[in-house]
Write a protein that holds these residues in place. Structure first.
Motif, PDB file in Angstrom:
ATOM      1  N   MET A 104       0.838  -1.200   0.000  1.00 35.95           N
ATOM      2  CA  MET A 104       0.000   0.000   0.000  1.00 35.95           C
ATOM      3  C   MET A 104       0.871   1.247   0.000  1.00 35.95           C
ATOM      4  O   MET A 104       1.912   1.284   0.653  1.00 35.95           O
ATOM      5  N   PHE A 105       0.417   2.262  -0.724  1.00 34.34           N
ATOM      6  CA  PHE A 105       1.110   3.542  -0.775  1.00 34.34           C
ATOM      7  C   PHE A 105       0.321   4.588   0.005  1.00 34.34           C
ATOM      8  O   PHE A 105      -0.854   4.398   0.327  1.00 34.34           O
ATOM      9  N   GLU A 106       0.988   5.708   0.275  1.00 34.36           N
ATOM     10  CA  GLU A 106       0.379   6.858   0.955  1.00 34.36           C
ATOM     11  C   GLU A 106      -0.172   6.483   2.321  1.00 34.36           C
ATOM     12  O   GLU A 106      -1.250   6.923   2.743  1.00 34.36           O
ATOM     13  N   VAL A 107       0.575   5.658   3.054  1.00 28.49           N
ATOM     14  CA  VAL A 107       0.198   5.260   4.414  1.00 28.49           C
ATOM     15  C   VAL A 107       0.833   6.232   5.403  1.00 28.49           C
ATOM     16  O   VAL A 107       2.015   6.568   5.290  1.00 28.49           O
ATOM     17  N   VAL A 108       0.044   6.682   6.361  1.00 28.62           N
ATOM     18  CA  VAL A 108       0.528   7.646   7.349  1.00 28.62           C
ATOM     19  C   VAL A 108       1.669   7.047   8.159  1.00 28.62           C
ATOM     20  O   VAL A 108       1.610   5.882   8.586  1.00 28.62           O
ATOM     21  N   ASN A 109       2.707   7.835   8.387  1.00 34.27           N
ATOM     22  CA  ASN A 109       3.849   7.380   9.184  1.00 34.27           C
ATOM     23  C   ASN A 109       4.473   8.602   9.852  1.00 34.27           C
ATOM     24  O   ASN A 109       5.576   9.024   9.531  1.00 34.27           O
ATOM     25  N   ASN A 110       3.702   9.181  10.824  1.00 33.55           N
ATOM     26  CA  ASN A 110       4.184  10.394  11.479  1.00 33.55           C
ATOM     27  C   ASN A 110       4.505  10.209  12.958  1.00 33.55           C
ATOM     28  O   ASN A 110       4.740  11.168  13.680  1.00 33.55           O
ATOM     29  N   GLY A 111       4.482   8.971  13.449  1.00 32.61           N
ATOM     30  CA  GLY A 111       4.826   8.719  14.845  1.00 32.61           C
ATOM     31  C   GLY A 111       3.641   8.789  15.788  1.00 32.61           C
ATOM     32  O   GLY A 111       3.471   7.924  16.651  1.00 32.61           O
ATOM     33  N   SER A 112       2.793   9.811  15.656  1.00 33.95           N
ATOM     34  CA  SER A 112       1.650   9.955  16.558  1.00 33.95           C
ATOM     35  C   SER A 112       0.475   9.080  16.129  1.00 33.95           C
ATOM     36  O   SER A 112      -0.278   8.577  16.967  1.00 33.95           O
ATOM     37  N   THR A 113       0.296   8.901  14.822  1.00 33.02           N
ATOM     38  CA  THR A 113      -0.800   8.091  14.298  1.00 33.02           C
ATOM     39  C   THR A 113      -0.245   6.801  13.707  1.00 33.02           C
ATOM     40  O   THR A 113       0.583   6.844  12.799  1.00 33.02           O
ATOM     41  N   PRO A 114      -0.652   5.622  14.231  1.00 33.71           N
ATOM     42  CA  PRO A 114      -0.160   4.376  13.649  1.00 33.71           C
ATOM     43  C   PRO A 114      -0.665   4.199  12.233  1.00 33.71           C
ATOM     44  O   PRO A 114      -1.850   4.412  11.946  1.00 33.71           O
ATOM     45  N   GLY A 124     -10.264 -16.389  14.469  1.00 45.51           N
ATOM     46  CA  GLY A 124      -9.179 -16.407  13.492  1.00 45.51           C
ATOM     47  C   GLY A 124      -9.628 -16.566  12.056  1.00 45.51           C
ATOM     48  O   GLY A 124      -8.796 -16.754  11.168  1.00 45.51           O
ATOM     49  N   GLU A 125     -10.932 -16.473  11.793  1.00 48.26           N
ATOM     50  CA  GLU A 125     -11.427 -16.657  10.428  1.00 48.26           C
ATOM     51  C   GLU A 125     -11.234 -15.411   9.566  1.00 48.26           C
ATOM     52  O   GLU A 125     -11.204 -15.504   8.341  1.00 48.26           O
ATOM     53  N   PHE A 126     -11.112 -14.254  10.215  1.00 48.53           N
ATOM     54  CA  PHE A 126     -10.917 -13.001   9.494  1.00 48.53           C
ATOM     55  C   PHE A 126      -9.837 -12.172  10.170  1.00 48.53           C
ATOM     56  O   PHE A 126      -9.686 -12.194  11.401  1.00 48.53           O
ATOM     57  N   LEU A 127      -9.098 -11.454   9.358  1.00 46.59           N
ATOM     58  CA  LEU A 127      -8.118 -10.487   9.837  1.00 46.59           C
ATOM     59  C   LEU A 127      -8.401  -9.157   9.150  1.00 46.59           C
ATOM     60  O   LEU A 127      -8.479  -9.094   7.922  1.00 46.59           O
ATOM     61  N   CYS A 128      -8.556  -8.100   9.944  1.00 44.53           N
ATOM     62  CA  CYS A 128      -8.772  -6.770   9.387  1.00 44.53           C
ATOM     63  C   CYS A 128      -7.550  -5.905   9.668  1.00 44.53           C
ATOM     64  O   CYS A 128      -7.115  -5.793  10.815  1.00 44.53           O
ATOM     65  N   VAL A 129      -7.010  -5.304   8.617  1.00 49.21           N
ATOM     66  CA  VAL A 129      -5.928  -4.337   8.751  1.00 49.21           C
ATOM     67  C   VAL A 129      -6.525  -2.957   8.498  1.00 49.21           C
ATOM     68  O   VAL A 129      -6.972  -2.659   7.385  1.00 49.21           O
ATOM     69  N   GLN A 130      -6.570  -2.146   9.546  1.00 47.68           N
ATOM     70  CA  GLN A 130      -7.097  -0.784   9.437  1.00 47.68           C
ATOM     71  C   GLN A 130      -5.944   0.141   9.050  1.00 47.68           C
ATOM     72  O   GLN A 130      -5.005   0.336   9.815  1.00 47.68           O
ATOM     73  N   VAL A 131      -6.012   0.707   7.864  1.00 48.10           N
ATOM     74  CA  VAL A 131      -4.923   1.493   7.304  1.00 48.10           C
ATOM     75  C   VAL A 131      -5.310   2.966   7.279  1.00 48.10           C
ATOM     76  O   VAL A 131      -6.337   3.334   6.692  1.00 48.10           O
ATOM     77  N   THR A 132      -4.512   3.796   7.934  1.00 46.01           N
ATOM     78  CA  THR A 132      -4.717   5.246   7.884  1.00 46.01           C
ATOM     79  C   THR A 132      -3.851   5.804   6.760  1.00 46.01           C
ATOM     80  O   THR A 132      -2.627   5.692   6.796  1.00 46.01           O
TER      81      THR A 132
END
Length: 398
Positions: A104-114, A124-132
């Motif tokens: 993924m591109f344009e993912v936040v990486n500023n230290g304060s926001t994961p 364990g049937e589903f995995l959700c990755v919440q991407v800011t």
């Protein structure tokens, strides 16, 4: 060392056969019982920011999940650096073969926001990755959900994509289900709550929106351990607004308030909810804020008040864990499938037990009655003797 992360830096696999910790660009996986580095080398994970184990094992031959066996999966995510995309990657252990990855591109990486947050469904049937993510100008942020259908780990793992243009406050999977809910909105104290279904754990069913609850005073979600019922809670600045919601019926059962509430937990049976005002154990601003109103309230799953107690210096509330079931998941599924057959057997046994109790009660009452009748006859004979002797003495009887 900082490269290992905050303590406790070790994480265990679901079956306890392996434990791991992160390093700089690597994940060190140790095998029990020797606790030696697996195959004497670390797992390469360039730029790893956070890693995680699956809550279960996977049947890589037939598909599906296993709580007490199967193949463990370890995953990690790394931020976007030096024109390299951010990545979330899942790896089968101990073979170290990649199961699936997502760039993924344009993912936040500023230290304060994961940049990413990991949400596992408890089975364990589903995995959700919440991407800011941020816009190209980096002025606005929005959220993506990448949902992995892990029950299909024996073949190509399908990934569902959901994009939200507003800030997502909280996300929760319904326990042992294919539904999930999340709160979103730009307002400080009110937001909307969306409910979605993934159609099922196995196969490639489509993700579908069920409905939206608009303008709710909520910033946290708490599902019942048995599913369906959910508490929409407004803690922190919202000061303890709680609403009990029936997801199946799409109806609010009750709206309550527990002023200054900062803790909510369901009991393991899903029948009772605790809301509490716990004072932080260490002094500071939060401790001063919660030094009053300490105590807890108990509510039914429908939101009816049951019990309320104030306790000064109240620091923590916890339910006693429920013991694990002795039946395997396969046996549980078999019982649920043949529930009517088992129910008829137990109904017949209950009738026999009730009949025995009724006979025992009848016998006890009859013995008491017979004893009373014998005593009554004896008293009648004594009375007759008194009457006869008084007549002989010429004493008039009324």
């Amino acid at each position: 060392p900082k490269e290992h992360g905050a303590w406790p830096c070790f994480q265990w696999s679901h079956d306890g056969t392996m434990l791991a910790r992160k390093g700089t660009g690597i994940i060190q996986v140790y095998q029990t019982p020797e606790c030696k580095l697996l195959e004497k080398k670390s797992l390469r994970a360039d730029g790893v920011c956070e890693f995680f184990w699956s809550p279960c094992g996977y049947d890589l031959k037939n598909g599906g999940v296993s709580k007490d066996g199967g193949t463990p999966v370890i995953g990690y995510w790394a931020p976007e650096t030096n024109n390299k995309p951010a990545v979330v990657r899942l790896v089968k252990m101990p073979s170290r073969q990649e199961l699936v990855s997502k760039n993924m591109f344009e993912v936040v990486n500023n230290g304060s926001t994961p940049g990413m947050q990991i949400h596992w469904q408890n089975a364990g049937e589903f995995l959700c990755v919440q991407v800011t993510r941020h816009s190209k100008t980096k002025r606005t942020e929005y959220t993506n959900f990448e949902i992995f259908r892990m029950a299909d780990a024996h073949q190509a793992v399908a990934i569902e994509h959901l994009e939200m243009k507003q800030k997502v406050v909280d996300f929760k999977f319904e326990p042992n289900s294919h539904r999930f809910a999340f709160i979103y909105g730009d307002a400080a104290q009110r937001g909307n709550v969306d409910f979605y279904t993934l159609g099922g754990a196995r196969g490639r069913q489509d993700m579908e929106k069920l409905y939206t609850l608009e303008n709710k005073q909520a910033n946290l979600l708490f599902w019942s351990p048995l599913g369906n019922y959910i508490v929409l809670a407004g803690l922190g600045n919202i000061n303890g607004q709680i609403e009990f919601w029936d997801t199946d019926s799409n109806v609010s059962m009750s709206a309550q308030e527990h002023f200054m509430c900062n803790h909510i937990s369901w009991d393991p049976s899903g029948r009772v909810v605790c809301t509490a005002v716990c004072r932080p154990m260490f002094e500071g601003g939060e401790s001063m804020r919660y030094q009053l109103e300490n105590g807890y309230n108990l509510w039914t799953f429908q939101g009816a008040p049951m019990y309320s107690i104030q306790k000064p210096e109240f620091y923590e509330f916890a339910w006693r864990p429920r013991p694990a079931l002795l039946l395997s998941s396969k046996k549980q599924a078999e019982i649920k499938k043949n529930l009517k057959k088992y129910a008829s057997k137990f109904d017949a046994r209950e009738k026999i037990v009730k009949l025995r109790k009724m006979r025992k009660t009848y016998a006890s009452r009859k013995a008491q009655f017979d004893t009373w009748m014998i005593a009554q006859r004896q008293r009648s004979e004594v009375c007759a003797q008194y009457v006869s002797s008084r007549k002989q003495m010429g004493i008039a009887m009324r």
